[in-house]
Design a protein around this motif. Structure first.
Motif, PDB file in Angstrom:
ATOM      1  N   GLN A   1       0.849  -1.190   0.000  1.00 56.13           N
ATOM      2  CA  GLN A   1       0.000   0.000   0.000  1.00 56.13           C
ATOM      3  C   GLN A   1       0.887   1.244   0.000  1.00 56.13           C
ATOM      4  OE1 GLN A   1      -2.630   0.246   3.335  1.00 56.13           O
ATOM      5  NE2 GLN A   1      -3.530   2.187   2.692  1.00 56.13           N
ATOM      6  N   VAL A   2       0.610   2.144  -0.932  1.00 55.95           N
ATOM      7  CA  VAL A   2       1.402   3.354  -1.047  1.00 55.95           C
ATOM      8  C   VAL A   2       0.856   4.418  -0.097  1.00 55.95           C
ATOM      9  CG1 VAL A   2       2.141   5.201  -2.580  1.00 55.95           C
ATOM     10  CG2 VAL A   2       1.937   2.852  -3.452  1.00 55.95           C
ATOM     11  N   GLN A   3       1.767   5.045   0.626  1.00 55.54           N
ATOM     12  CA  GLN A   3       1.388   6.159   1.491  1.00 55.54           C
ATOM     13  C   GLN A   3       2.361   7.305   1.275  1.00 55.54           C
ATOM     14  OE1 GLN A   3       1.079   4.506   5.564  1.00 55.54           O
ATOM     15  NE2 GLN A   3      -1.097   4.991   5.415  1.00 55.54           N
ATOM     16  N   VAL A   4       1.798   8.498   1.170  1.00 54.87           N
ATOM     17  CA  VAL A   4       2.583   9.729   1.062  1.00 54.87           C
ATOM     18  C   VAL A   4       2.053  10.659   2.155  1.00 54.87           C
ATOM     19  CG1 VAL A   4       3.226  11.673  -0.390  1.00 54.87           C
ATOM     20  CG2 VAL A   4       2.920   9.399  -1.411  1.00 54.87           C
ATOM     21  N   VAL A   5       2.908  11.006   3.101  1.00 53.81           N
ATOM     22  CA  VAL A   5       2.440  11.719   4.284  1.00 53.81           C
ATOM     23  C   VAL A   5       3.300  12.960   4.520  1.00 53.81           C
ATOM     24  CG1 VAL A   5       1.982  11.595   6.754  1.00 53.81           C
ATOM     25  CG2 VAL A   5       1.644   9.567   5.315  1.00 53.81           C
ATOM     26  N   GLU A   6       2.638  14.118   4.482  1.00 55.90           N
ATOM     27  CA  GLU A   6       3.335  15.378   4.749  1.00 55.90           C
ATOM     28  C   GLU A   6       3.249  15.745   6.222  1.00 55.90           C
ATOM     29  OE1 GLU A   6       1.005  16.070   0.781  1.00 55.90           O
ATOM     30  OE2 GLU A   6       0.628  15.198   2.760  1.00 55.90           O
ATOM     31  N   SER A   7       4.211  16.518   6.674  1.00 60.37           N
ATOM     32  CA  SER A   7       4.196  17.045   8.042  1.00 60.37           C
ATOM     33  C   SER A   7       5.009  18.325   8.073  1.00 60.37           C
ATOM     34  CB  SER A   7       4.762  16.024   9.032  1.00 60.37           C
ATOM     35  OG  SER A   7       6.102  15.714   8.717  1.00 60.37           O
ATOM     36  N   GLY A   8       4.843  19.085   9.162  1.00 61.09           N
ATOM     37  CA  GLY A   8       5.664  20.267   9.365  1.00 61.09           C
ATOM     38  C   GLY A   8       4.968  21.591   9.135  1.00 61.09           C
ATOM     39  N   GLY A   9       3.722  21.559   8.698  1.00 63.71           N
ATOM     40  CA  GLY A   9       3.016  22.806   8.500  1.00 63.71           C
ATOM     41  C   GLY A   9       2.665  23.481   9.818  1.00 63.71           C
ATOM     42  N   GLY A  10       2.151  24.704   9.707  1.00 64.06           N
ATOM     43  CA  GLY A  10       1.761  25.423  10.906  1.00 64.06           C
ATOM     44  C   GLY A  10       1.595  26.898  10.646  1.00 64.06           C
ATOM     45  N   LEU A  11       1.526  27.650  11.734  1.00 63.61           N
ATOM     46  CA  LEU A  11       1.375  29.098  11.681  1.00 63.61           C
ATOM     47  C   LEU A  11       2.729  29.748  11.938  1.00 63.61           C
ATOM     48  CD1 LEU A  11      -0.370  31.707  11.691  1.00 63.61           C
ATOM     49  CD2 LEU A  11      -0.689  31.327  14.155  1.00 63.61           C
ATOM     50  N   VAL A  12       3.105  30.686  11.077  1.00 69.01           N
ATOM     51  CA  VAL A  12       4.387  31.364  11.209  1.00 69.01           C
ATOM     52  C   VAL A  12       4.197  32.831  10.861  1.00 69.01           C
ATOM     53  CG1 VAL A  12       5.081  30.805   8.853  1.00 69.01           C
ATOM     54  CG2 VAL A  12       6.843  31.232  10.583  1.00 69.01           C
ATOM     55  N   GLN A  13       4.996  33.671  11.478  1.00 62.20           N
ATOM     56  CA  GLN A  13       4.924  35.101  11.186  1.00 62.20           C
ATOM     57  C   GLN A  13       5.650  35.426   9.888  1.00 62.20           C
ATOM     58  OE1 GLN A  13       6.452  37.235  14.606  1.00 62.20           O
ATOM     59  NE2 GLN A  13       4.504  37.059  15.690  1.00 62.20           N
ATOM     60  N   PRO A  14       5.269  36.512   9.234  1.00 60.24           N
ATOM     61  CA  PRO A  14       5.999  36.933   8.031  1.00 60.24           C
ATOM     62  C   PRO A  14       7.487  37.077   8.314  1.00 60.24           C
ATOM     63  CG  PRO A  14       3.966  38.174   8.233  1.00 60.24           C
ATOM     64  CD  PRO A  14       4.106  37.378   9.503  1.00 60.24           C
ATOM     65  N   GLY A  15       8.285  36.576   7.369  1.00 58.55           N
ATOM     66  CA  GLY A  15       9.729  36.559   7.539  1.00 58.55           C
ATOM     67  C   GLY A  15      10.265  35.320   8.204  1.00 58.55           C
ATOM     68  N   GLY A  16       9.381  34.485   8.712  1.00 57.47           N
ATOM     69  CA  GLY A  16       9.789  33.273   9.409  1.00 57.47           C
ATOM     70  C   GLY A  16      10.084  32.123   8.471  1.00 57.47           C
ATOM     71  N   SER A  17      10.391  30.980   9.079  1.00 53.94           N
ATOM     72  CA  SER A  17      10.772  29.787   8.320  1.00 53.94           C
ATOM     73  C   SER A  17       9.995  28.565   8.800  1.00 53.94           C
ATOM     74  CB  SER A  17      12.276  29.509   8.489  1.00 53.94           C
ATOM     75  OG  SER A  17      13.056  30.547   7.983  1.00 53.94           O
TER      76      SER A  17
ATOM     77  N   ARG B   1       2.189   6.767 -13.380  1.00 50.90           N
ATOM     78  CA  ARG B   1       1.455   6.863 -12.128  1.00 50.90           C
ATOM     79  C   ARG B   1       2.040   7.947 -11.224  1.00 50.90           C
ATOM     80  NH1 ARG B   1       4.212   2.072 -12.172  1.00 50.90           N
ATOM     81  NH2 ARG B   1       5.776   1.726 -10.539  1.00 50.90           N
ATOM     82  N   GLN B   2       1.185   8.405 -10.330  1.00 50.95           N
ATOM     83  CA  GLN B   2       1.600   9.391  -9.359  1.00 50.95           C
ATOM     84  C   GLN B   2       0.756   9.238  -8.106  1.00 50.95           C
ATOM     85  OE1 GLN B   2       0.939  13.510 -10.442  1.00 50.95           O
ATOM     86  NE2 GLN B   2      -0.976  13.053 -11.479  1.00 50.95           N
ATOM     87  N   TYR B   3       1.304   9.705  -7.014  1.00 51.55           N
ATOM     88  CA  TYR B   3       0.632   9.619  -5.721  1.00 51.55           C
ATOM     89  C   TYR B   3       0.721  10.969  -5.031  1.00 51.55           C
ATOM     90  CZ  TYR B   3       1.383   4.676  -6.708  1.00 51.55           C
ATOM     91  OH  TYR B   3       1.398   3.440  -7.304  1.00 51.55           O
ATOM     92  N   TRP B   4      -0.349  11.286  -4.305  1.00 57.14           N
ATOM     93  CA  TRP B   4      -0.446  12.553  -3.574  1.00 57.14           C
ATOM     94  C   TRP B   4      -0.581  12.289  -2.080  1.00 57.14           C
ATOM     95  CZ3 TRP B   4      -0.043  17.283  -5.926  1.00 57.14           C
ATOM     96  CH2 TRP B   4      -0.207  17.330  -7.317  1.00 57.14           C
ATOM     97  N   GLY B   5      -0.048  13.218  -1.311  1.00 52.05           N
ATOM     98  CA  GLY B   5      -0.317  13.221   0.111  1.00 52.05           C
ATOM     99  C   GLY B   5      -1.617  13.963   0.398  1.00 52.05           C
ATOM    100  N   GLN B   6      -1.954  14.014   1.678  1.00 51.16           N
ATOM    101  CA  GLN B   6      -3.211  14.635   2.081  1.00 51.16           C
ATOM    102  C   GLN B   6      -3.081  16.144   2.262  1.00 51.16           C
ATOM    103  OE1 GLN B   6      -1.088  13.283   4.150  1.00 51.16           O
ATOM    104  NE2 GLN B   6      -0.934  14.790   5.811  1.00 51.16           N
ATOM    105  N   GLY B   7      -1.853  16.636   2.292  1.00 52.28           N
ATOM    106  CA  GLY B   7      -1.616  18.071   2.417  1.00 52.28           C
ATOM    107  C   GLY B   7      -1.354  18.501   3.839  1.00 52.28           C
ATOM    108  N   THR B   8      -0.618  19.597   3.963  1.00 55.06           N
ATOM    109  CA  THR B   8      -0.353  20.193   5.267  1.00 55.06           C
ATOM    110  C   THR B   8      -0.522  21.709   5.144  1.00 55.06           C
ATOM    111  OG1 THR B   8       1.219  20.325   7.126  1.00 55.06           O
ATOM    112  CG2 THR B   8       2.172  20.366   4.910  1.00 55.06           C
ATOM    113  N   GLN B   9      -1.223  22.289   6.096  1.00 54.89           N
ATOM    114  CA  GLN B   9      -1.556  23.708   6.029  1.00 54.89           C
ATOM    115  C   GLN B   9      -0.379  24.560   6.486  1.00 54.89           C
ATOM    116  OE1 GLN B   9      -4.607  25.366   5.096  1.00 54.89           O
ATOM    117  NE2 GLN B   9      -3.277  27.161   5.251  1.00 54.89           N
TER     118      GLN B   9
END
Length: 116
Positions: A1-17, A103-111
């Motif tokens: 079973q193929v899984q593509v999982v993103e992580s690391g998103g969040g809220l950041v201030q302008p100029g941040g990383s 073929r291609q696979y997508w993750g669910q996305g991270t905000q």
């Protein structure tokens, strides 16, 4: 079973990383071109960055050149997106894409939200 999982998103201030990660399983990772896309509210999904199978070549959207860096670790089956100097217009859901011929696979996305 193929899984593509993103992580690391969040809220950041302008100029941040932020650094996004995308882990793929169930595929021969080193055979896949890996890309990051994003989709802002009311807009179409757009390509942000792509990296070739061995990581030798990368390409970026003009809007992120010089600020974002895509990289991959084939030993960890993971691709990264380092995002610096973030601006409010970078706010979007970020998606990871794994692609080979046929073929291609997508993750669910991270905000990612850039706001003061």
């Amino acid at each position: 079973q193929v899984q593509v999982v993103e992580s690391g998103g969040g809220l950041v201030q302008p100029g941040g990383s932020l650094r996004l990660s995308c882990a793929a399983s169930g595929v021969t990772f080193s055979s896949y071109f890996m890309s990051w896309y994003r989709q802002a509210p009311g807009k179409e999904r757009e390509l942000v960055a792509v990296i070739t199978r061995a990581g030798a070549d990368t390409n970026y959207a003009d809007s992120v050149k010089g600020r974002f860096t895509i990289s991959r670790d084939n030993a960890k089956n993971t691709v990264y997106l380092q995002m610096n100097s973030l601006q409010p217009e970078d706010t979007a859901v970020y998606y990871c894409n794994a692609r080979v011929v046929g073929r291609q696979y997508w993750g669910q996305g991270t905000q990612v939200t850039v706001s003061s």
